[in-house]
Scaffold this motif. Structure first.
Motif, short mmCIF file in Angstrom:
data_model
loop_
_atom_site.label_atom_id
_atom_site.label_comp_id
_atom_site.label_asym_id
_atom_site.label_seq_id
_atom_site.Cartn_x
_atom_site.Cartn_y
_atom_site.Cartn_z
N HIS A 203 0.83 -1.20 0.00
CA HIS A 203 0.00 0.00 0.00
C HIS A 203 0.88 1.26 0.00
CE1 HIS A 203 -4.08 1.67 1.42
NE2 HIS A 203 -3.42 2.57 0.73
N TYR A 204 1.96 1.23 0.77
CA TYR A 204 2.89 2.37 0.76
C TYR A 204 3.49 2.55 -0.63
CZ TYR A 204 2.86 3.12 5.80
OH TYR A 204 2.48 3.43 7.07
N GLN B 201 2.09 9.23 -6.06
CA GLN B 201 2.60 10.57 -5.82
C GLN B 201 3.69 10.93 -6.82
OE1 GLN B 201 1.40 12.78 -3.40
NE2 GLN B 201 -0.20 11.24 -3.37
N TYR C 95 1.03 4.15 -2.89
CA TYR C 95 0.96 5.57 -2.56
C TYR C 95 2.14 6.31 -3.19
CZ TYR C 95 1.71 9.71 0.36
OH TYR C 95 1.95 10.98 0.79
N SER D 121 -4.67 8.57 -7.37
CA SER D 121 -3.57 7.80 -6.79
C SER D 121 -3.96 7.35 -5.38
CB SER D 121 -2.28 8.60 -6.77
OG SER D 121 -2.38 9.65 -5.85
N TRP D 122 -3.32 6.27 -4.95
CA TRP D 122 -3.66 5.68 -3.66
C TRP D 122 -3.35 6.66 -2.54
CZ3 TRP D 122 -5.42 0.65 -2.50
CH2 TRP D 122 -5.61 -0.17 -3.61
N PRO D 123 -4.24 6.76 -1.56
CA PRO D 123 -3.91 7.57 -0.38
C PRO D 123 -2.95 6.79 0.52
CG PRO D 123 -6.07 6.59 -0.14
CD PRO D 123 -5.57 6.17 -1.49
N LEU D 124 -2.43 7.44 1.54
CA LEU D 124 -1.58 6.72 2.50
C LEU D 124 -2.42 5.65 3.19
CD1 LEU D 124 0.62 9.25 4.47
CD2 LEU D 124 1.38 7.17 3.36
#
Lengths: 513, 188
Positions: free
Chosen positions: A445-446, A453, A449, B166-169
């Motif tokens: 998951h990181y 970004q 993210y 985009s994926w959040p934290l």
């Protein structure tokens, strides 16, 4: 586990033992649907066909609301290169085109075409098979594959024709059929190998003809010996003159990942940023190969796919042949699941799949399986993230030799340039690191993210550069226009009042002195 | 002897340095260039300078503060602070959501004033023809709003694309704490 992995990687680095990829895990497989024959799903009352089902650019609709369409008729056109066109899954009427949720972790929507089936399922008369494909030009076959909207059906949905490009500098010598299916629960490729053996093998021959390869390897994980037997039987019956090898691979996740499989089979690592093409290999999934057969030998574009419907909340798990665009709620209903309270839906396998927020989402080309899990079993263990204890398990299991714990630190702290230095973009998000982490750190998951970004930063940078270029161009243009204007003024002045000009200049001289 | 040898050495070194400055001469101000690369290039003028380049030059010569770029936001400010070796400063203006301009075409009279005002040539049109904004090029600088004599330009929220999502934290306590710590660290 770590000892054996360490031993393996040591053997590998010394060049001993058979070639194999690094790391990997052995999750419980839960292949409950493997022994059951697949069924054909009935037609839903309405099909919802998203106008973008692949990696790349979205498609432009070709039909209008109220139009009648045939099965296999192209309903959306693809203009860009990395794209695949969309075809009507059955014959019927286009009722509306509007935004609808698609299988995507964001829960956002895209334009979708709603088609009401007329019940006849008439195939478009323009869909003709290429019967004598062996005598046909490979480029023509490739174009047909492109026109049939075929994408990688293993989950990534990358347009297939791009992989079939013949490069003079990188001739493809081996076609690999990926029948590994290492994700737990999923059995759709397994069933295809058993039930459509002949079609899969002919599809493979078509692929070999298209890229002019001499050799083929069918890779199957050793938990599916029946599939290997079926394929061997079919091969010996056909007495193929081409060299085809069936290889049983040890069951280990992520054996089915393209680059890992190629490393296991050929001992060649594909460098970062390169394609299998660069080591002379073409790797295709079983489902995709069957779709290639359908498109060439039957003339039917990609309108249907095998979907594994499973998970501990599904009363009657099974494999279904589902038309693209069938709502998941309808598919689950075929398997006896109608109430979605306290149930979470996964699109894809449990390792790499994405959680969906609703059941009213259509099946798309990339839907390998849909899993319904009780919230209790899914229970977000990752809510309780503990500090990293530097055990190094994540690095041991990482098939790409990354250092997941450091990468996660960099992503969490928004040090994206450092994350990029640690090769964040080589991560295939297989989930092995998150699976073994004793501190329950949601590593993948990181990474997702961080990747998002970084992509955002790159987009902003590109936009800024373009804006700057436009602004500079504008300034130059204004300067040029002003200079032109000044020159014109001067010229006009010089032509019309030469006498006065002379007088002025003498006056000026006087002023100056 | 010592004086002679050291003096001779200094002379040789001096000549080499003199040649080197000629040979490796850099046009312009490298720090201003670097700062300009960090700015979002909206050319909006909200910093009080007529564009991103003039602001970058002002910051490089320490005439302007580092926290005047509104669309660049905190990230840009921190990047400039790092480069200049100064303490980060809070941005006064609130961080705005990305906007784009939109011309209501049936009200447009085709005066071309907005076209002249647009710093990035994102408006197409001709005298007495409808003008329209190329949404992919619009930086949301709002410079076209004021010149419009009939007020037919709206600022709309930039549509969010599914491709740009985009994926959040991850939603874990540790990830939140880590993020908060980082944020507070930056504001000190």
């Amino acid at each position: 586990m770590s000892d054996s992995s360490l031993f393996q990687s040591l053997m590998h680095s010394l060049g001993l033992g058979h070639s194999d990829f690094n790391g990997g895990i052995h999750p419980p497989m839960h292949k409950i649907t493997a022994a059951q024959a697949s069924e054909v799903s009935p037609m839903p009352p309405v099909l919802i066909v998203p106008l973008k089902q692949h990696i790349g650019e979205a498609c432009i609709p070709l039909v209008q609301i109220g139009d009648h369409v045939y099965r296999g008729q192209k309903i959306a056109r693809a203009d860009a290169y990395v794209t695949a066109s969309i075809h009507a899954p059955t014959s019927g009427k286009v009722v509306k085109i509007e935004d609808h949720r698609i299988p995507h972790p964001s829960g956002m929507g895209l334009p979708c075409m709603f088609i009401e089936p007329d019940g006849h399922d008439t195939i478009d008369p323009a869909c003709l098979p290429i019967v004598n494909w062996r005598e046909n030009d490979p480029d023509l076959l490739r174009e047909r594959i492109r026109q049939s909207g075929i994408v990688g059906l293993g989950g990534a949905a990358f347009p297939t024709f791009i992989k079939l490009l013949r490069d003079r500098h990188h001739p493809v010598h081996t076609v690999i059929l990926n029948g590994i299916e290492c994700e737990p629960y999923l059995t759709n490729d397994h069933r295809l190998m058993l039930e459509n053996t002949r079609q899969v093998i002919e599809g493979m021959q078509i692929l070999m003809h298209v890229v002019q390869a001499q050799k083929a390897i069918i890779a199957i994980e050793d938990n599916k010996p029946d599939a290997a037997e079926a394929i061997n039987a079919c091969l010996s019956k056909q007495r193929l003159d081409l060299t085809v090898e069936v290889r049983l691979m040890p069951t280990r996740y992520p054996q089915g990942s393209e680059k890992q499989l190629i490393e296991s089979l050929t001992g060649k690592q594909i460098p970062a940023g390169k394609l299998p093409l660069h080591v002379g290999v073409l790797c295709q999934n079983i489902g995709t190969t069957k779709a290639v057969y359908d498109a060439i030998a039957e003339g039917i574009p990609l309108t249907e796919r095998m979907v594994t419907v499973s998970g501990d909340a599904v009363p009657k798990p099974k494999n279904l042949r589902v038309r693209i665009g069938t709502p998941m709620r309808f598919v689950f209903a075929q398997c006896g699941l109608e109430d979605f309270d306290d149930i979470q839906i996964l699109h894809g396998g449990p390792m790499m799949g994405e959680k969906l927020r609703s059941a009213d989402i259509p099946i798309v080309k990339s839907s390998t399986g849909i899993l319904a899990m009780h919230t209790a079993t899914m229970q977000s263990v990752h809510k309780h993230e503990d500090p990293c204890i530097r055990c190094g398990h994540c690095s041991i299991v990482c098939p790409i030799h990354l250092v997941p714990n450091l990468l996660a630190d960099h992503c969490r702290n928004n040090q994206f340039d450092k994350a990029e230095d640690y090769h964040l973009f080589d991560c295939i998000e297989c989930g092995c690191c998150s699976y073994v982490c004793p501190s329950n750190i949601p590593l993948v998951h990181y990474f997702r993210y961080g990747k998002g970004q970084l992509a955002q930063l790159t987009r902003e940078r590109r936009f800024a550069d373009e804006s700057k270029a436009r602004s500079e161009q504008r300034e130059r243009r204004i300067e040029r226009e002003n200079a032109d204007k000044a020159a014109r003024r001067q010229r006009v002045r010089a032509e019309t009042k030469p006498v006065l000009d002379g007088k002025n200049s003498t006056e000026n001289d006087g002023d100056a002195s | 002897m010592a004086i002679l040898s050291l003096g001779g050495f200094a002379l040789v070194a001096g000549i080499i340095l003199a040649i080197a400055t000629r040979a490796f001469h850099i046009e312009g101000d490298p720090i201003a260039d670097k700062i300009e690369d960090m700015l979002p290039q909206t050319q909006c003028g909200q910093c009080g300078y007529p564009g991103c380049r003039p602001y970058a030059e002002a910051v490089a010569s320490e005439v302007a503060e580092i926290n005047n770029c509104v669309p660049g936001g905190e990230r840009t400010m921190i990047a400039i602070a790092d480069l200049m070796g100064v303490e980060p400063k809070a941005i006064e203006a609130e961080e705005a959501i990305p906007m784009i301009a939109f011309v209501r075409e049936d009200e447009c009279i085709g005066c071309t004033l907005c076209i002249k005002a647009c710093p990035v040539d994102a408006i197409v049109g001709a005298p007495k023809q409808y003008h329209t904004i190329i949404t992919d090029h619009c930086t949301g600088c709002t410079l076209c709003i004021d010149p419009c004599p009939v007020d037919c330009i709206d600022m709309l929220q930039k549509p969010e694309l599914i491709e740009h999502w985009s994926w959040p934290l991850p939603d874990t306590q540790r990830s939140r704490i880590g993020h908060q710590r980082r944020e507070s660290h930056q504001h000190v």
